[in-house]
Design a protein around this motif. Sequence first.
Motif, PDB file in Angstrom:
ATOM      1  N   TYR A  52      -3.275   7.766  -1.633  1.00 23.73           N
ATOM      2  CA  TYR A  52      -2.797   6.564  -0.962  1.00 23.73           C
ATOM      3  C   TYR A  52      -3.721   6.237   0.208  1.00 23.73           C
ATOM      4  O   TYR A  52      -4.603   7.024   0.568  1.00 23.73           O
ATOM      5  CB  TYR A  52      -1.356   6.761  -0.475  1.00 23.73           C
ATOM      6  N   PHE A  53      -3.496   5.086   0.832  1.00 27.54           N
ATOM      7  CA  PHE A  53      -4.397   4.641   1.905  1.00 27.54           C
ATOM      8  C   PHE A  53      -4.322   5.540   3.131  1.00 27.54           C
ATOM      9  O   PHE A  53      -5.230   5.560   3.941  1.00 27.54           O
ATOM     10  CB  PHE A  53      -4.097   3.180   2.285  1.00 27.54           C
TER      11      PHE A  53
ATOM     12  N   PHE B  91      -6.192  -1.370   6.898  1.00 30.68           N
ATOM     13  CA  PHE B  91      -4.924  -1.918   6.418  1.00 30.68           C
ATOM     14  C   PHE B  91      -4.032  -2.323   7.596  1.00 30.68           C
ATOM     15  O   PHE B  91      -3.374  -3.367   7.564  1.00 30.68           O
ATOM     16  CB  PHE B  91      -4.188  -0.905   5.529  1.00 30.68           C
TER      17      PHE B  91
ATOM     18  N   LEU C 200      -4.265   4.089  -4.391  1.00 29.48           N
ATOM     19  CA  LEU C 200      -5.607   3.532  -4.469  1.00 29.48           C
ATOM     20  C   LEU C 200      -6.339   4.039  -5.707  1.00 29.48           C
ATOM     21  O   LEU C 200      -6.981   3.278  -6.407  1.00 29.48           O
ATOM     22  CB  LEU C 200      -6.404   3.893  -3.216  1.00 29.48           C
TER      23      LEU C 200
ATOM     24  N   LEU D 206     -13.078  -3.842   3.639  1.00 28.80           N
ATOM     25  CA  LEU D 206     -12.235  -2.857   2.969  1.00 28.80           C
ATOM     26  C   LEU D 206     -12.514  -2.819   1.470  1.00 28.80           C
ATOM     27  O   LEU D 206     -12.625  -1.747   0.871  1.00 28.80           O
ATOM     28  CB  LEU D 206     -10.758  -3.168   3.235  1.00 28.80           C
TER      29      LEU D 206
ATOM     30  N   PRO E 157       0.808  -1.231   0.000  1.00 31.91           N
ATOM     31  CA  PRO E 157       0.000   0.000   0.000  1.00 31.91           C
ATOM     32  C   PRO E 157       0.838   1.277   0.000  1.00 31.91           C
ATOM     33  O   PRO E 157       0.368   2.328  -0.423  1.00 31.91           O
ATOM     34  CB  PRO E 157      -0.829  -0.101   1.278  1.00 31.91           C
TER      35      PRO E 157
ATOM     36  N   TYR F  20      -9.328   3.735   6.099  1.00 28.77           N
ATOM     37  CA  TYR F  20      -8.502   2.833   5.287  1.00 28.77           C
ATOM     38  C   TYR F  20      -7.215   2.465   6.022  1.00 28.77           C
ATOM     39  O   TYR F  20      -6.775   1.323   5.979  1.00 28.77           O
ATOM     40  CB  TYR F  20      -8.153   3.471   3.944  1.00 28.77           C
ATOM     41  N   THR F  21      -6.639   3.447   6.707  1.00 26.77           N
ATOM     42  CA  THR F  21      -5.408   3.191   7.463  1.00 26.77           C
ATOM     43  C   THR F  21      -5.645   2.167   8.563  1.00 26.77           C
ATOM     44  O   THR F  21      -4.829   1.264   8.765  1.00 26.77           O
ATOM     45  CB  THR F  21      -4.884   4.507   8.066  1.00 26.77           C
TER      46      THR F  21
END
Length: 136
Positions: A35-36, A46, A26, A80, A21, A42-43
């Motif tokens: 990005y995540f 992940f 994304l 997710l 990631p 999302y963080t």
Amino acid sequence: MIQRIQSVYLGLAFIVMGVLPFLFHLWIENNTKVYFMSNILYTVFFGLSTSLSLLSLLSFKKRQQQFVMNRLNMILNLILLGLFVYRTLNLSGDAQNASEKGIGMFLPALTIFLLVLANKAIKKDEDLVKSVDRLR
């Protein structure tokens, strides 16, 4: 035994969710790569998936616990993936906000595939141990 095939699958799942990631975006929105880390949700997902993969990898002596953690990890990755699909479907259709999907959106699907392979190998090991115990 850390040299089992499910350990390889779990290690790959850890790499896919923990390292890739940072390398793959994304999506692209307004000519900037997203990005995540741009969204806390999302963080968190992940991070939880990476933690569960590592914890499952390190608990190689407890096959049932590994199996359950992989199932939880699959559920997290499905959530997710659902968030990514929801976000993709709710984009506005005008040309100014054109958005492109990145490879990072497909990382949860790859992780689910690796976790399914790991669970199949864990199940195979568990059946082997049960058959040996029957012979005793």
